[in-house]
Design an enzyme around this catalytic site. Structure first.
Site, short mmCIF file in Angstrom:
data_model
loop_
_atom_site.label_atom_id
_atom_site.label_comp_id
_atom_site.label_asym_id
_atom_site.label_seq_id
_atom_site.Cartn_x
_atom_site.Cartn_y
_atom_site.Cartn_z
N TYR A 127 30.68 44.43 23.97
CA TYR A 127 30.88 43.05 23.54
C TYR A 127 31.38 43.04 22.09
CZ TYR A 127 28.61 41.52 27.85
OH TYR A 127 28.31 41.29 29.16
N ALA B 127 9.59 42.01 56.47
CA ALA B 127 9.27 40.59 56.70
C ALA B 127 7.85 40.45 57.23
CB ALA B 127 10.26 39.98 57.68
#
Length: 644
Positions: A183, A400
């Site tokens: 950056y 699940a």
């Protein structure tokens, strides 16, 4: 003689550290990661404060926020990104600091002077790309960025100081300067991006000048606040900055007044190291901290797929002073509390999938977690006792079924889980066989441990359930979590000659030369595992690329590893016939015969709906509804269990 097993201790990680008069209660730091939980105008929200506060309540010594932009004078700030460039943001920032302090942690705010050439929003906001020099714009390399003028640099430094004042007024203890990943600050520090001839270019001292001026501006405007800096020690691309260049830079930062430094590797050109997926393994950037610690006298933080166990070892070797954990603290905000209580086995592991944390953030969505459905809902999703305990039969002990049983059991329901296998885990169990996926094994073990501690949950293994079985007679609720079946297209002849990818993971023998039919995630991961074990591997995929549904940064690691292990990849190629000694394929150059000792089929999955349909009125969850990723199954199961 019997050797007694002992619980490992984490004395070093749990010990305090004083930095410039600020005493951190322990050595664990929440790595700065954006949450995308703010409002479109950049203001923070109670939801975000609750997220950070939960990590502090879990014992994290220093909780650092994701980046907050300090200026929009020269760069665009996209809607939803966190900001500290105006006094209107101070109130929300103060709420975050207060939530962290209320939880017992120290509060850090990360500030970014800008993204420079890596800001993708210039065109949308009608602005011109800027950088340290006339660098190629990352999102369109045919365009050159405009080099910042010295008066513009001075303005950014001023804005950084103004944002630091707001952080100080909001009550933050630490301000972290965003200096890594290529950056804007990094663009000034790195010779690959800085070709200036003024006082901000040339020598390492000059290239560090912008960062040092930001550090000093922070100190002037936030007296007594500790200043930290996140740095990429090695950019990991050809021509990028390496340790030899970084060494002088970190010494210049320390001489300029820096108090603490957090070390990682990577850049936009090596993005997978910024959020390292499971392919990169444990401690994949710990060497960065070790190198910096030898060159400076200020505290150094290590980052990169660090577990509590490996973090303790890093500290013991004196390779770092702080252990910086990002996604691990998303998966389990209570890591430190559990270490203090001597319960490391209760720490919910991060499986390093990047699915709902980084994956969500990349698309501007609030972060979640594949294994912790409470992320982002810390003030809302609370497992509270039910007023009407029921007897629930759960068919299937995959992700699940296990998560549903855990939540329903904690709520007070009487839960019986049935599975025909001899161990819980479902499809996750064979999928976890590669060494690079061993965190999945830890997740299965975590569920086993949690369910064993809930008295009203009983697991019945080696017990297949069919419609009409008496075990279902007394159930008030039946939940089908029956998973999926392997899928082979009807157009593929001779599929009985192939070995299903799950059968391979379960131990089916394979020869030296292997063809993997299907280049989705399961096929690609199987190919990599085989290649790492010395097999000659070819992947055949009908689409134009393999693993095309994968998150970009995960795919970057996967493709690099496949190439490094000489895996042959045939795309836009369809398998038409599987023979005992290979396959027939149709590709861009016509029909061909490929020889192999073993053919593995990984064409995909189809929902196992038979039992649910036969039972009639049942709840369904997981792959039997729709084959998807682990995180989808876990989050759906958690939410469903709260409704029963």
């Amino acid at each position: 003689m019997t050797t007694l097993s002992t619980t490992p201790t984490f004395d070093r990680m749990l010990s305090p550290l004083t930095v410039q008069g600020l005493t951190l209660p322990n050595r664990v730091v929440l790595a700065p990661m954006g949450t995308e939980m703010g409002l479109p105008d950049g203001r923070s929200t109670p939801r975000e404060a609750a997220y950070y506060g939960a990590r502090a309540r879990g014992g994290t010594g220093l909780v650092i926020t994701g980046i907050n932009f300090v200026q929009s004078d020269l760069e665009p700030i996209a809607p939803g990104l966190a900001r500290a460039d105006s006094d209107e943001y101070t109130k929300g920032l103060a709420d975050i600091a207060a939530a962290i302090h209320a939880g017992g942690g120290k509060a850090g705010l990360q500030l970014t002077p800008g993204l420079g050439r890596n800001n993708q929003y210039y065109d949308a906001m009608g602005m011109e790309p800027v950088s340290s020099s006339d660098n190629p714009y990352f999102f369109d390399p045919s365009r050159a960025c405009r080099p910042l003028e010295t008066d513009e640099i001075a303005l950014i430094v001023q804005r950084t100081g103004e944002a630091a004042r707001r952080a100080y007024e909001a009550g933050f203890d630490v301000i972290d300067l965003h200096g890594h990943t290529g950056y804007l600050v990094d663009q000034f520090m790195s010779a690959v991006w800085n070709r200036r001839t003024d006082r901000y270019g040339g020598s390492a001292e000059n290239r560090a000048r912008f960062a040092v001026e930001c550090i000093q501006s922070i100190k002037e405007n936030a007296p007594g606040v500790v200043v930290s800096f996140r740095i990429s020690v090695d950019h990991l691309f050809e021509g990028g900055r390496t340790w030899e260049e970084t060494k002088t830079l970190v010494q210049s930062l320390e001489a300029g007044g820096l108090d603490m430094i957090l070390c990682d590797n990577g850049s936009y050109e090596a993005m997978d190291y910024v959020f390292p997926p499971y392919y990169l393994g444990d401690n994949c950037m710990a060497s960065a901290a070790r190198q910096v610690k030898e060159a400076v006298s200020i505290p150094v933080g290590a980052c990169g797929n660090i577990t509590p166990e490996s973090g303790e070892q890093i500290l013991a070797r004196d390779e770092a002073d702080l252990i910086v954990i990002g996604r691990g603290l998303i998966a389990d905000p209570d890591i430190v509390v559990k270490l203090k209580d001597g319960r490391p086995g209760d720490i919910r592991p991060c499986i390093r999938c990047n699915q709902l944390c980084t994956g969500n953030a990349f698309f501007g969505k609030a972060i979640g977690c594949a294994v912790n459905p409470e992320v982002g809902y810390e003030a809302e999703r609370i497992i509270s006792p039910t007023d009407e305990p029921k007897t629930i039969a759960v068919i299937g002990a995959g992700p699940a079924g296990l998560e549903f049983a855990r939540v329903a059991g904690l709520r007070g329901h009487r839960v019986h889980v049935y599975d025909r296998a001899d161990r819980v885990g479902g499809v996750l169990l064979p999928a976890a066989t590669p060494e690079f996926k061993r965190e999945l094994f830890r997740m299965i073990s975590w569920w086993e441990r949690q369910l064993a501690a809930i008295e009203n949950v009983t697991i019945h293994l080696g017990h297949e359930i069919n419609a009409g079985d008496r075990e279902l007679d007394g159930a008030d609720v039946i939940v089908a979590a029956t998973g999926s079946h392997p899928f082979v297209p009807a157009s593929v002849a001779g599929s009985d000659h192939g070995v299903d990818v799950l059968a391979f993971h379960e131990g089916a023998p394979v020869g030296r030369r292997v063809i993997v039919c299907g280049g989705g995630l399961s096929g690609a991961d199987a190919a990599l595992e085989l290649a790492q074990n010395g097999h000659e591997v070819t992947v055949v995929e009908m689409a134009e690329e393999i693993a095309r549904d994968m998150l970009m940064l995960n795919r970057t690691s996967l493709l690099r590893e496949l190439a490094a292990h000489n895996v042959t990849i045939l795309t836009s190629t369809t398998v038409t016939t599987i023979h005992p000694h290979g396959v027939t394929v149709a590709g861009p150059e016509g029909t061909a015969e490929l020889e192999a000792d073993t053919v593995i089929t990984a064409f995909g999955l189809t929902s196992a709906t038979e039992l649910g349909q036969a039972l009639g009125t049942v709840l369904t969850v997981g792959d039997c509804v729709s084959p998807r990723k682990v995180g989808d199954a876990v989050n759906d199961a958690y939410e469903l269990a709260l409704t029963v």
